[in-house]
Design a protein around this motif. Structure first.
Motif, mmCIF file in Angstrom:
data_model
loop_
_atom_site.group_PDB
_atom_site.id
_atom_site.type_symbol
_atom_site.label_atom_id
_atom_site.label_comp_id
_atom_site.label_asym_id
_atom_site.label_seq_id
_atom_site.Cartn_x
_atom_site.Cartn_y
_atom_site.Cartn_z
ATOM 1 N N ARG A 94 17.170 31.003 57.153
ATOM 2 C CA ARG A 94 18.249 30.484 58.457
ATOM 3 C C ARG A 94 17.911 29.072 58.270
ATOM 4 O O ARG A 94 16.917 28.331 57.910
ATOM 5 C CB ARG A 94 17.875 31.251 59.378
ATOM 6 C CG ARG A 94 18.106 32.694 59.580
ATOM 7 C CD ARG A 94 17.481 33.469 60.606
ATOM 8 N NE ARG A 94 18.158 34.703 60.580
ATOM 9 C CZ ARG A 94 18.994 35.204 61.436
ATOM 10 N NH1 ARG A 94 19.633 34.683 62.486
ATOM 11 N NH2 ARG A 94 19.543 36.760 61.448
ATOM 12 N N CYS A 95 18.849 28.324 58.895
ATOM 13 C CA CYS A 95 18.816 26.965 59.283
ATOM 14 C C CYS A 95 17.687 26.919 60.125
ATOM 15 O O CYS A 95 17.811 27.329 61.270
ATOM 16 C CB CYS A 95 20.226 26.450 59.801
ATOM 17 S SG CYS A 95 20.074 24.541 60.225
ATOM 18 N N PRO A 96 16.791 25.931 60.012
ATOM 19 C CA PRO A 96 15.721 25.572 60.747
ATOM 20 C C PRO A 96 15.965 24.826 62.109
ATOM 21 O O PRO A 96 15.525 25.209 62.999
ATOM 22 C CB PRO A 96 14.672 24.875 59.702
ATOM 23 C CG PRO A 96 15.195 24.853 58.552
ATOM 24 C CD PRO A 96 16.549 24.997 58.707
ATOM 25 N N HIS A 97 17.324 24.202 62.042
ATOM 26 C CA HIS A 97 17.842 23.826 63.365
ATOM 27 C C HIS A 97 18.557 24.773 64.264
ATOM 28 O O HIS A 97 18.413 24.650 65.489
ATOM 29 C CB HIS A 97 18.360 22.657 63.046
ATOM 30 C CG HIS A 97 17.877 21.643 62.122
ATOM 31 N ND1 HIS A 97 17.138 20.530 62.839
ATOM 32 C CD2 HIS A 97 17.674 21.252 60.949
ATOM 33 C CE1 HIS A 97 16.164 19.821 61.926
ATOM 34 N NE2 HIS A 97 16.753 20.207 60.653
ATOM 35 N N CYS A 98 19.382 25.593 63.528
ATOM 36 C CA CYS A 98 20.303 26.376 64.280
ATOM 37 C C CYS A 98 19.927 27.908 64.476
ATOM 38 O O CYS A 98 20.690 28.645 65.143
ATOM 39 C CB CYS A 98 21.683 26.355 63.587
ATOM 40 S SG CYS A 98 22.050 24.439 63.404
ATOM 41 N N ASN A 99 19.037 28.330 63.688
ATOM 42 C CA ASN A 99 18.967 29.744 63.510
ATOM 43 C C ASN A 99 19.853 30.408 62.941
ATOM 44 O O ASN A 99 20.134 31.847 63.004
ATOM 45 C CB ASN A 99 18.496 30.359 64.902
ATOM 46 C CG ASN A 99 17.743 31.765 64.878
ATOM 47 O OD1 ASN A 99 17.235 32.086 63.990
ATOM 48 N ND2 ASN A 99 18.207 32.700 66.038
ATOM 49 N N LEU A 127 24.299 25.773 52.664
ATOM 50 C CA LEU A 127 24.851 25.173 53.604
ATOM 51 C C LEU A 127 24.939 25.999 55.019
ATOM 52 O O LEU A 127 24.730 27.188 54.832
ATOM 53 C CB LEU A 127 26.298 25.138 53.360
ATOM 54 C CG LEU A 127 27.427 24.416 54.500
ATOM 55 C CD1 LEU A 127 27.239 22.892 54.519
ATOM 56 C CD2 LEU A 127 28.862 24.788 54.165
ATOM 57 N N CYS A 128 24.345 25.204 55.945
ATOM 58 C CA CYS A 128 24.319 25.731 57.471
ATOM 59 C C CYS A 128 26.079 25.694 57.969
ATOM 60 O O CYS A 128 26.484 24.604 58.269
ATOM 61 C CB CYS A 128 23.426 25.281 58.350
ATOM 62 S SG CYS A 128 23.748 25.835 60.086
ATOM 63 N N PRO A 129 26.679 27.064 58.168
ATOM 64 C CA PRO A 129 27.780 26.918 58.500
ATOM 65 C C PRO A 129 28.002 26.285 60.124
ATOM 66 O O PRO A 129 28.998 25.937 60.428
ATOM 67 C CB PRO A 129 28.175 28.418 58.816
ATOM 68 C CG PRO A 129 27.097 29.303 58.377
ATOM 69 C CD PRO A 129 25.783 28.362 58.025
ATOM 70 N N ARG A 130 26.959 26.082 60.906
ATOM 71 C CA ARG A 130 26.932 25.673 62.152
ATOM 72 C C ARG A 130 26.884 23.888 62.210
ATOM 73 O O ARG A 130 27.834 23.256 62.632
ATOM 74 C CB ARG A 130 26.051 26.130 63.168
ATOM 75 C CG ARG A 130 26.266 25.452 64.305
ATOM 76 C CD ARG A 130 25.437 26.119 65.601
ATOM 77 N NE ARG A 130 25.650 27.717 65.816
ATOM 78 C CZ ARG A 130 25.068 28.625 66.333
ATOM 79 N NH1 ARG A 130 23.726 28.062 66.809
ATOM 80 N NH2 ARG A 130 25.392 29.876 66.339
ATOM 81 N N CYS A 131 25.914 23.576 61.594
ATOM 82 C CA CYS A 131 25.618 22.202 61.667
ATOM 83 C C CYS A 131 25.758 21.480 60.260
ATOM 84 O O CYS A 131 25.788 20.240 60.258
ATOM 85 C CB CYS A 131 24.069 21.873 61.900
ATOM 86 S SG CYS A 131 22.849 21.970 60.658
ATOM 87 N N ARG A 132 26.521 21.872 59.340
ATOM 88 C CA ARG A 132 27.006 21.668 57.997
ATOM 89 C C ARG A 132 25.769 21.053 57.255
ATOM 90 O O ARG A 132 26.018 20.156 56.416
ATOM 91 C CB ARG A 132 27.996 20.701 58.293
ATOM 92 C CG ARG A 132 29.189 21.299 59.113
ATOM 93 C CD ARG A 132 29.928 22.480 58.736
ATOM 94 N NE ARG A 132 30.552 22.183 57.360
ATOM 95 C CZ ARG A 132 31.308 23.350 56.815
ATOM 96 N NH1 ARG A 132 31.076 24.579 57.039
ATOM 97 N NH2 ARG A 132 31.871 23.025 55.676
HETATM 98 ZN ZN LIG Z 1 22.118 24.380 60.855
#
Ligand SMILES: [Zn+2]
Length: 172
Positions: A94-99, A127-132
Motif C-alpha cells: 500500500r502507499c505509505p502516505h495514503c494506505n 502507482l498510488c491511485p490517490r496521491c499519484r
Molecule cells: Zn498515495
C-alpha cells in the motif's frame, strides 16, 4: 488484520502499509476517536501511550503497547503479537502516505511519470491511485530489505524465547 496507530507512530504506520496491512494513522486523532474506530472496524490499536493502551484493554479491544526501539524490533514485536508476516509482497503493498493499495503500471506508463534516468534503470513500477506517487525498487530498497531481514530474525528469537506463535494482542 487491520491496525490503527496513535499520533506518535507514523513511521510504524508507513511500514505496515508497505507490508500491505490496512493501517490508519493521523497526527490529529484524539484517543476517543482511535478507540471508536478500532471498535467499529475491528482494528488492532498500536500505541506508545500507556493510558490509551489501558483504556483499550478495559474496553476489551486488541491493543499493542509499542516501546521506543529500533523499527526492526517494533515490527518483530507487532508480528509476534498479531501474527502478521513481515514479508514484502508487491501484489498487496500500500502507499505509505495514503494506505491505498498500489497498482502495477507498465514501464511505458511510468516513462511519463518519473524522471528519464529512473525510467531507464528500472522495469517495475507502481502507482498510488490517490496521491499519484510512483514507486519503484530503487536504492532505498536495500534498506527496506535489510530492515525486514533483521525484523524476521528478531521475530524468530521472540518465538524461541517466549514460545509458540505469540500471544493475543494486548494479552500481556
Ligand atoms: Zn498515495
Amino acid at each position: 488484520m487491520r491496525f490503527i496507530c496513535d499520533s506518535m507512530l507514523g513511521d510504524v504506520a508507513r511500514w505496515l502499509r508497505l507490508l500491505g496491512y490496512d493501517t490508519l494513522y493521523s497526527r490529529n486523532y484524539e484517543d476517543w476517536e482511535i478507540l471508536r474506530i478500532a471498535q467499529k472496524d475491528g482494528r488492532i490499536i498500536l500505541t506508545r501511550d500507556v493510558g490509551l493502551f489501558r483504556r483499550a484493554r478495559r474496553k476489551k479491544l486488541d491493543a499493542i503497547l509499542v516501546e521506543h526501539a529500533p523499527i526492526e524490533d517494533i515490527l518483530a514485536e507487532i508480528a509476534f503479537r498479531s501474527g502478521i508476516d513481515l514479508e514484502f509482497s508487491a501484489s498487496r503493498t500500500r502507499c505509505p502516505h495514503c494506505n491505498v493499495k498500489l497498482v502495477s503500471i507498465s514501464k511505458a506508463e511510468a516513462l511519463s511519470l518519473v524522471k528519464p534516468e529512473v525510467a531507464v534503470k528500472y522495469d517495475k513500477f507502481w502507482l498510488c491511485p490517490r496521491c499519484r506517487r510512483v514507486y519503484w525498487q530503487g536504492n532505498h530498497w536495500k534498506t527496506i530489505s535489510a530492515v525486514l531481514e533483521k525484523a524476521n530474525r528478531k521475530l524468530l528469537e521472540l518465538r524461541v524465547r517466549k514460545g509458540g506463535s505469540g500471544r493475543k494482542p494486548g494479552g500481556a
